[in-house]
Design a protein around this motif. Sequence first.
Motif, PDB file in Angstrom:
ATOM      1  N   SER A  35       0.827  -1.206   0.000  1.00 55.87           N
ATOM      2  CA  SER A  35       0.000   0.000   0.000  1.00 55.87           C
ATOM      3  C   SER A  35       0.862   1.258   0.000  1.00 55.87           C
ATOM      4  O   SER A  35       0.354   2.357  -0.173  1.00 55.87           O
ATOM      5  N   ARG A  36       2.163   1.057   0.206  1.00 56.36           N
ATOM      6  CA  ARG A  36       3.133   2.128   0.020  1.00 56.36           C
ATOM      7  C   ARG A  36       4.146   1.619  -0.972  1.00 56.36           C
ATOM      8  O   ARG A  36       4.783   0.590  -0.751  1.00 56.36           O
ATOM      9  N   PHE A  37       4.357   2.325  -2.072  1.00 51.45           N
ATOM     10  CA  PHE A  37       5.218   1.790  -3.120  1.00 51.45           C
ATOM     11  C   PHE A  37       5.901   2.923  -3.863  1.00 51.45           C
ATOM     12  O   PHE A  37       5.535   4.094  -3.725  1.00 51.45           O
ATOM     13  N   LYS A  38       6.924   2.574  -4.623  1.00 52.56           N
ATOM     14  CA  LYS A  38       7.665   3.540  -5.421  1.00 52.56           C
ATOM     15  C   LYS A  38       7.489   3.221  -6.891  1.00 52.56           C
ATOM     16  O   LYS A  38       7.461   2.054  -7.287  1.00 52.56           O
ATOM     17  N   LEU A  39       7.375   4.262  -7.687  1.00 55.56           N
ATOM     18  CA  LEU A  39       7.227   4.120  -9.134  1.00 55.56           C
ATOM     19  C   LEU A  39       8.343   4.886  -9.828  1.00 55.56           C
ATOM     20  O   LEU A  39       8.675   6.008  -9.426  1.00 55.56           O
ATOM     21  N   ARG A  40       8.910   4.304 -10.847  1.00 49.70           N
ATOM     22  CA  ARG A  40       9.882   5.019 -11.674  1.00 49.70           C
ATOM     23  C   ARG A  40       9.127   5.732 -12.776  1.00 49.70           C
ATOM     24  O   ARG A  40       8.469   5.110 -13.601  1.00 49.70           O
ATOM     25  N   VAL A  41       9.215   7.047 -12.776  1.00 50.08           N
ATOM     26  CA  VAL A  41       8.567   7.872 -13.793  1.00 50.08           C
ATOM     27  C   VAL A  41       9.675   8.571 -14.563  1.00 50.08           C
ATOM     28  O   VAL A  41      10.287   9.514 -14.064  1.00 50.08           O
ATOM     29  N   GLY A  42       9.967   8.099 -15.756  1.00 46.38           N
ATOM     30  CA  GLY A  42      11.119   8.603 -16.474  1.00 46.38           C
ATOM     31  C   GLY A  42      12.378   8.197 -15.735  1.00 46.38           C
ATOM     32  O   GLY A  42      12.591   7.021 -15.432  1.00 46.38           O
ATOM     33  N   ALA A  48       4.385   6.693  -3.721  1.00 44.36           N
ATOM     34  CA  ALA A  48       2.934   6.842  -3.753  1.00 44.36           C
ATOM     35  C   ALA A  48       2.341   5.827  -2.793  1.00 44.36           C
ATOM     36  O   ALA A  48       3.044   5.063  -2.140  1.00 44.36           O
ATOM     37  N   GLY A  49       0.967   5.787  -2.698  1.00 43.06           N
ATOM     38  CA  GLY A  49       0.359   4.754  -1.881  1.00 43.06           C
ATOM     39  C   GLY A  49      -0.875   5.173  -1.145  1.00 43.06           C
ATOM     40  O   GLY A  49      -1.625   6.029  -1.615  1.00 43.06           O
ATOM     41  N   ALA A  58      -7.693   4.128  -1.616  1.00 44.50           N
ATOM     42  CA  ALA A  58      -6.292   3.763  -1.472  1.00 44.50           C
ATOM     43  C   ALA A  58      -5.862   3.000  -2.714  1.00 44.50           C
ATOM     44  O   ALA A  58      -6.650   2.233  -3.290  1.00 44.50           O
ATOM     45  N   ASP A  59      -4.624   3.215  -3.147  1.00 48.16           N
ATOM     46  CA  ASP A  59      -4.063   2.513  -4.297  1.00 48.16           C
ATOM     47  C   ASP A  59      -3.061   1.493  -3.793  1.00 48.16           C
ATOM     48  O   ASP A  59      -2.140   1.837  -3.047  1.00 48.16           O
ATOM     49  N   ILE A  60      -3.256   0.248  -4.197  1.00 48.66           N
ATOM     50  CA  ILE A  60      -2.394  -0.843  -3.749  1.00 48.66           C
ATOM     51  C   ILE A  60      -1.873  -1.568  -4.982  1.00 48.66           C
ATOM     52  O   ILE A  60      -2.632  -1.818  -5.931  1.00 48.66           O
ATOM     53  N   LEU A  72      -4.906  -2.343  -7.304  1.00 50.12           N
ATOM     54  CA  LEU A  72      -6.183  -2.429  -6.593  1.00 50.12           C
ATOM     55  C   LEU A  72      -6.558  -1.034  -6.102  1.00 50.12           C
ATOM     56  O   LEU A  72      -5.858  -0.437  -5.288  1.00 50.12           O
ATOM     57  N   GLU A  73      -7.653  -0.511  -6.636  1.00 48.03           N
ATOM     58  CA  GLU A  73      -8.182   0.786  -6.207  1.00 48.03           C
ATOM     59  C   GLU A  73      -9.277   0.484  -5.192  1.00 48.03           C
ATOM     60  O   GLU A  73     -10.382   0.073  -5.548  1.00 48.03           O
ATOM     61  N   LEU A  74      -8.952   0.659  -3.916  1.00 43.87           N
ATOM     62  CA  LEU A  74      -9.832   0.265  -2.824  1.00 43.87           C
ATOM     63  C   LEU A  74     -10.542   1.491  -2.264  1.00 43.87           C
ATOM     64  O   LEU A  74      -9.912   2.365  -1.675  1.00 43.87           O
TER      65      LEU A  74
END
Length: 775
Positions: A35-42, A48-49, A58-60, A72-74
């Motif tokens: 529920s807490r995560f990192k995304l590589r954008v460029g 995020a999370g 919440a985004d999971i 999962l969009e909760l």
Amino acid sequence: MTITTTQPPEAEFEARIDATLERVFPGVTQLRHQSRFKLRVGRTVLEAGAANYVEGHADIIVYRGDVAVAVLELKREGLALTADDEAQGRSYALLAQAPIVVITNGTDTRIYQTHDMKRLSGATVDEVELARRIEAAATAAQSGVTSAVSKLLGTDLGQSAVAAITSGELEELTGDWNSGERFVDRFLVPRQATRDLRTALRSGPHKVLLLAGPPLSGKSSVLRELALKSHDEPWNILFIEGGSCSEGLFRRLANVLAMQFGWPATPDESRVWLRQLASQSQRTLILCLDSLPTANPAMASELDEMLTTFGERMRIVVAVDENDVDGLTLKPNGRERTRLGRHSGLVKFGNYDDDEFEVAKRELWALGGGLVDGAQYAPELRAPWVLRAAVASGMHGNPPEKVVMLPPLLGAEMFEVADERFDSLGELRDDFRRLAVAYLEDLNTHRHHGDVLAAMYLFSIRQEVVKEHIERDAIRDLTRAGLIRRGKAFSGDTVYVVRVPELFGFEVAARLAALLPRRVSKSADDAAKWIIQTCARMPLGDAIGARAISRAIHDLGSAGYLVLINGLLKQPSSRQQLGAGARMVTLMPDHGLVDIEVGDNGTLTLRSRAKNGAPVQVEVDDEDLTTTTSMDGWLILSQMREFRLAFVDNEEELSNVAATLLLELGTCPMVLRRPSRNLEGFHSHEIDGAEMSCFRNGIAEPVVWAMSELLLHDIQGVDRDAWVQAAAASDCPPLIHRLGLALTHIARLQGKSEWATDMMERFYRPAWSALPSFH
């Protein structure tokens, strides 16, 4: 007492996620979620999370092994599923490369394939279907990634994106001590101007704040401090390097978004993105524009647009040269204010004040650099760029475990620092050189006494004289470059004031050096009087005179050099008693021109010309009614650390000129330092008619620093032990006192402390104790 909350406990939240996964992915094993995560954008990694669950969702990210399989969009129970939920879930899934999007509020569950958001039939995904979807996702088109980036950077990831852009811009401008970049890694001096900006941003009415100051006074560093030290403030700071905005802010932003996040945004898209961030209600967006280019119509238009269409929660801080404030705030007619002028407040600042300089010393110490005690009285080190340039060579490559001691004053060396710092000015340096010729010509004309006094602190040249030497376009270019500004003199004349005195001092010294040899060849005594009189009228005059003589040494030859030095020595400092009826005029920073008249019985009457108040009478001891005269020749000599010249004496031994000179200068019965406007905390003692700098000041006289260098280094023709013994045997209190200051400093240095301590015990302390009046 019963406490209720709209946010479920962590255990309940996790239980709901697990239940949803079991229902949607029946029989699928080895699933895990974050529920807490990192995304590589460029090229940028953003965090995020689930922070927004309290607001309804919440985004999971769901993984199988190390492969992202779903987003999962909760949503909280009772909240309807919307198209925005679908778009947000898809955006995260595209960036995480997850093939499936699941949106649920507990009663309604929808499953989509990520690449086109086609809804899957049924409400579950078994193991076989999941494997097929993962395989298909590997070859699915990635055309939706751009739209995903644009959506998330403007919503959930907006705050993180702003922080990443600011961090990237600052990192690009940061290097080591000798890099030439705007900032030095880990070196940041807190400024009062930053505190003033924070206060104005918290409660001030202005949408725009103009941070105005002289060139290289640290405006960029103030914005850097504001950006890096605002974690507890209710705002997000977007720092943009304004010097790269020649085609406008939105074009620059588009380039930054492409570079940082791989989003090939257009200027219009970056405009929409910035407006979207500014309209969010959670936190204020503060746009910091550094080094704004002058005469930029695109930027002026965009600033005007942001003031009118970007909402009330956006604030703008612009760092500008003080020369450019009117151009931003006034219309061309010079009478009416622009929209920016009507909505802006001004924060002015300059070089380090006393408190800021103390902090700068502590920051240097933390990085392994210690300024010798006494540096607090060196006005040249108060300019942030001078301090950095002066200590750069000592700090660069200094091992972490070692502390390097940096000089307490620069003196004539400041001109070499300025010359190197501004070596890329090109034609502007030629114009600056011609301006130095105009300055020396104007300096020797009859001027209003207020202008003469002001000229001791500021380089200024009458406009009519400048125009005789420099073309109009060159004057405009020097003004735009921040090297000069227009001003008004006490006489009412329009003048041009030099705003980088260290560089101008270099050019003035070069001009004097070119004139010296011919004057010395005619009469060394007259040449000495000429350079004394000239340098006494200008800022940094003693250092300029010393620099000029050192620069001319080859053209003067050893004989010419020695006769000129002797000519300066013939002008020793002295004191003159002021009798009743004596009249003077002085310039006081807070009062302007003040007339002083000496009355009977030691009464001074002071009248301020600027303030039409009653005269002020001050009772002074008759013994204090003295003035120092003929001090400038020895001041010039005290700035000369020319250790290259030596001669063979009558006993055919090599003697260094500087060593002999310092023994003579050390006998001066007055403090050998040029008067300064800022000398808070500087103490001196007067004993038997001799004025001496207090030991607590440290090394505050250039002559004492010259002595320290003489005794620290192996210099041809100098016997250090013999020099110390000669100074101690002189029976001259000022010389022995200065010897003590120099040895005290050396005794604190690794490698020399044992020798200095021995010299103090054997020669200095016995000599001081032998002086009857100084016990």
